[in-house]
Design an enzyme around this catalytic site. Structure first.
Site, mmCIF file in Angstrom:
data_model
loop_
_atom_site.group_PDB
_atom_site.id
_atom_site.type_symbol
_atom_site.label_atom_id
_atom_site.label_comp_id
_atom_site.label_asym_id
_atom_site.label_seq_id
_atom_site.Cartn_x
_atom_site.Cartn_y
_atom_site.Cartn_z
ATOM 1 N N GLY A 186 0.798 -1.225 0.000
ATOM 2 C CA GLY A 186 0.000 0.000 0.000
ATOM 3 C C GLY A 186 0.824 1.264 0.000
ATOM 4 O O GLY A 186 0.312 2.340 -0.316
ATOM 5 N N ASP A 219 -2.731 7.045 2.341
ATOM 6 C CA ASP A 219 -2.086 7.984 1.414
ATOM 7 C C ASP A 219 -0.815 7.437 0.785
ATOM 8 O O ASP A 219 -0.192 8.099 -0.044
ATOM 9 C CB ASP A 219 -1.798 9.311 2.119
ATOM 10 N N ARG A 277 14.323 -0.175 1.465
ATOM 11 C CA ARG A 277 14.508 -1.514 2.027
ATOM 12 C C ARG A 277 15.164 -2.422 0.984
ATOM 13 O O ARG A 277 14.939 -2.267 -0.221
ATOM 14 C CB ARG A 277 13.172 -2.107 2.463
ATOM 15 N N ASP A 376 0.737 -11.680 6.362
ATOM 16 C CA ASP A 376 1.336 -10.836 5.326
ATOM 17 C C ASP A 376 2.681 -10.273 5.791
ATOM 18 O O ASP A 376 3.382 -9.631 4.996
ATOM 19 C CB ASP A 376 0.399 -9.694 4.928
ATOM 20 N N ASN A 377 3.040 -10.511 7.042
ATOM 21 C CA ASN A 377 4.335 -10.089 7.564
ATOM 22 C C ASN A 377 5.268 -11.274 7.810
ATOM 23 O O ASN A 377 6.195 -11.191 8.617
ATOM 24 C CB ASN A 377 4.169 -9.296 8.859
ATOM 25 N N ASP A 386 8.948 -6.060 7.825
ATOM 26 C CA ASP A 386 7.935 -5.072 8.211
ATOM 27 C C ASP A 386 8.034 -4.687 9.680
ATOM 28 O O ASP A 386 7.357 -5.235 10.543
ATOM 29 C CB ASP A 386 6.521 -5.576 7.879
#
Length: 624
Positions: A186, A219, A277, A376-377, A386
């Site tokens: 995102g 955002d 990263r 998802d991590n 993350d």
């Protein structure tokens, strides 16, 4: 029907309700996951896939050795590259299905692993906050490139990096035990993959670079506060010897970003930032889950992604042959066998399970709590990934969670991490089973291997931390119980423990003297408890032939003096938010050598001050 795993992770954690078999059953029921019965522990020799193997070579003469080092240094110097000469590969984009649309409008992205999207964060005189030269070396990047005037513009995404082919990845996941559907990158945009001089593949990713189709209502931006934490902890974990994503650099955007840190209706403006990263892959369990969740039509993508991962990140599995004889009894009543050479996907999921178990054992050893262990991590490479509301233990508290969102149930607290790792692995094996890549017995075997690998690694880690000649369950369990009762600082205790002498003639009233700096404010009853433990500990040490000095050096090589405590991060954040980046850079240098004494830096090993326990320092929300 779900049955508890026959293995137990309780041998050391029993005092802190690390009831692996019971809690795993509870977790599985909560998520309504229908898994097959777990098998009994295998009686066969296990397989452990290593990331590499050391070889024995003849030692060259001193002159040859010097010549070799000089030659290597010269070659390395010549191999350093400018940014525009980096060797891009883009295998992910070339080999996997793409979203036909290239806009960043939030939407469901179907039948695709990624969307091509460019960084879009607005910048105004971006500044380079900090950079990691060791990560630059992984990429063969010339350190002088950090001095380029346009470097902050390039790594804020404002100026395109030559050769990059940016995209955002599509993935889903279970969040706090509930399926959340499509999530995806995102606010992270991958620039592509670089091949270094060793043919290693490294992905570069800008976190906070702007909106993508996976941004939902957000955002796509990041703030300096969270970006400093991620940058520093990525590097700190690596130098602690824990597998992790890395961080090349951190830049400010020069723009303000609105954030409601505590989700309490009081948003405020904070400086924006972007961290670059670096990892060999950012594939997660959720990268596979999202496609399996969408039914028959997308199950082929699960296979494509598995093939991709094996081909590029687990090539030794691709090259296995029947001659290796990797067959294992499951321990079932029918004496069935899992043959890893007959199904590469089974061999792959076993390695993913073992890497995950090994990673979490290292977390438990160093006292690290991730805080948001959603699927998802979870990296398929067994990397810490993350960094959100993470935290290292200060006072030892097995129920510690650094995540305010996690406070009601403490699902992701320190003590629960081994169980959560298994629960997440169960979701991953369910996904692969749905795609018919592995069968029931192979899924069971992978989870069995997780349990065995975790306990093997954790016991070895704790044995080394205490400098013991062999693992002693009772001694370690009693120690952790004492530490929990007296809220002893986890890091400082183990570092100080190396001062204990293996001398059984020391009078009882002198035993605690070496530990007086870490056993604070304890009464007579607790002193007796600690004295009793120390007598048993010293007796165990006395059975070894290792000298006190040798043991101290060995223990100090695995028990860090310095960790990235949350209050240290906050001190650096406070300074950086007013334009002073020196503390961020100082902390980076500190955490690059966590096991060294580092004279003059003693204050960074101190206990947290009173202000460190306020919200936003010791605990954070998932927001950034």
């Amino acid at each position: 029907m779900v049955m508890p795993l026959s293995l137990s992770l309780t041998s050391t954690f029993a005092h802190f309700h690390f009831s692996f078999s019971l809690k795993t059953s509870l977790f599985l029921r909560r998520a309504r996951v229908n898994l097959p019965l777990y098998p009994r522990r295998s009686t066969r020799t296990r397989i452990s896939f290593a990331c590499g193997a050391s070889s024995m070579e003849e030692s060259p003469s001193s002159l040859d050795s010097l010549t070799h080092r000089l030659s290597t240094h010269t070659l390395q110097s010549h191999s350093k590259k400018k940014l525009h000469l980096l060797d891009w590969d883009h295998s992910f984009v070339k080999e996997l299905p793409s979203d036909p649309r290239i806009d960043s409008f939030p939407r469901e992205v179907l039948h695709a692993c990624y969307t091509k999207v460019s960084p879009s964060a607005e910048v105004d005189d971006p500044q380079l906050v900090a950079w990691s030269e060791p990560v630059a070396d992984l990429l063969d990047l010339d350190h002088k490139e950090f001095e380029r005037p346009d470097f902050p513009h390039i790594f804020s995404g404002a100026t395109p990096l030559v050769g990059a082919l940016p995209y955002a990845q599509c993935y889903g996941g279970h969040q706090f035990g509930m399926w959340a559907g499509q999530l995806g990158d995102g606010r992270a945009i991958t620039l592509g993959e670089i091949l270094n001089s060793k043919s290693e593949r490294w992905e570069l990713q800008l976190k906070g670079a702007g909106k993508t189709p996976y941004s939902r209502f957000a955002d796509g931006l990041a703030v300096l506060r969270s970006s400093i934490r991620e940058f520093l902890c990525s590097e700190a974990m690596h130098h602690l010897g824990i597998p992790t994503t890395r961080a090349l650099c951190l830049v400010t955007t020069g723009k303000l970003v609105t954030r409601d840190m505590f989700y309490d209706g009081n948003p405020k403006e904070e400086p924006g930032a972007i961290v670059c990263r670096v990892a060999q892959s950012f594939l997660r369990f959720g990268s596979y889950q999202i496609h399996a969740s969408r039914g028959e039509e997308d199950l082929g993508i699960v296979r494509d992604l598995a093939d991709y991962a094996i081909r590029h990140h687990f090539p030794h599995i691709e090259n296995m042959s029947k001659s290796e004889g990797l067959s294992f009894s499951t321990g079932d009543e029918d004496h069935s066998v899992v043959d890893l050479t007959s199904n590469k996907y089974a061999a792959w999921v076993v390695e993913v399970a073992e890497r995950t178990a090994s990673l979490i054992a290292k977390w438990q050893g160093v006292g690290f709590t991730h805080g948001v262990l959603n699927t998802d991590n979870m990296s398929i490479l067994g990397l810490t990934i993350d960094y959100g509301p993470f935290g290292f233990l200060d006072a030892f508290d097995p129920s510690f969670t650094p995540n305010t969102t996690d406070l009601p149930g403490r699902r992701y607290c320190f003590a629960n991490q081994p169980d959560i790792g298994l629960w997440n692995l169960a979701q991953f094996t369910t996904t692969l089973s749905a795609a018919q890549l592995i069968n029931e017995k192979e899924a069971n075997y992978a989870m069995e291997r997780y349990g065995t690998k975790f306990m093997d690694d954790y016991q070895a880690i704790m044995t080394k931390k205490l400098g013991l000649p062999k693992y002693n369950k009772q001694l370690i369990s009693k120690l952790l119980s004492n530490m929990a009762v007296d809220k002893v600082d986890y890091t400082n205790f183990f570092r100080t423990l190396s001062n204990i002498k293996a001398d059984t003639s020391i009078p009882d009233d002198e035993l605690l003297i070496p530990l007086k700096s870490v056993l604070l404010d304890i009464g007579n009853e607790r002193k007796e408890a600690w004295t009793s433990w120390l007598k048993a500990y010293i007796h165990e040490l006395s059975t070894s032939d290792i000298s006190d000095d040798q043991r101290k050096a060995s223990m100090n090589s695995v028990n860090p003096k310095f960790i990235l405590r949350n209050y240290l991060c906050q001190t650096a954040i406070d300074a950086a938010e007013i334009g002073d980046f020196s503390e961020v850079r100082r902390l980076l240098k500190l955490v690059e050598h966590p096991f060294d004494e580092q004279p003059g830096m003693e204050k960074y090993a101190r206990l947290p001050p009173a202000w460190a326990y306020r919200p936003g320092v010791c605990m954070l929300s998932c927001s950034s």
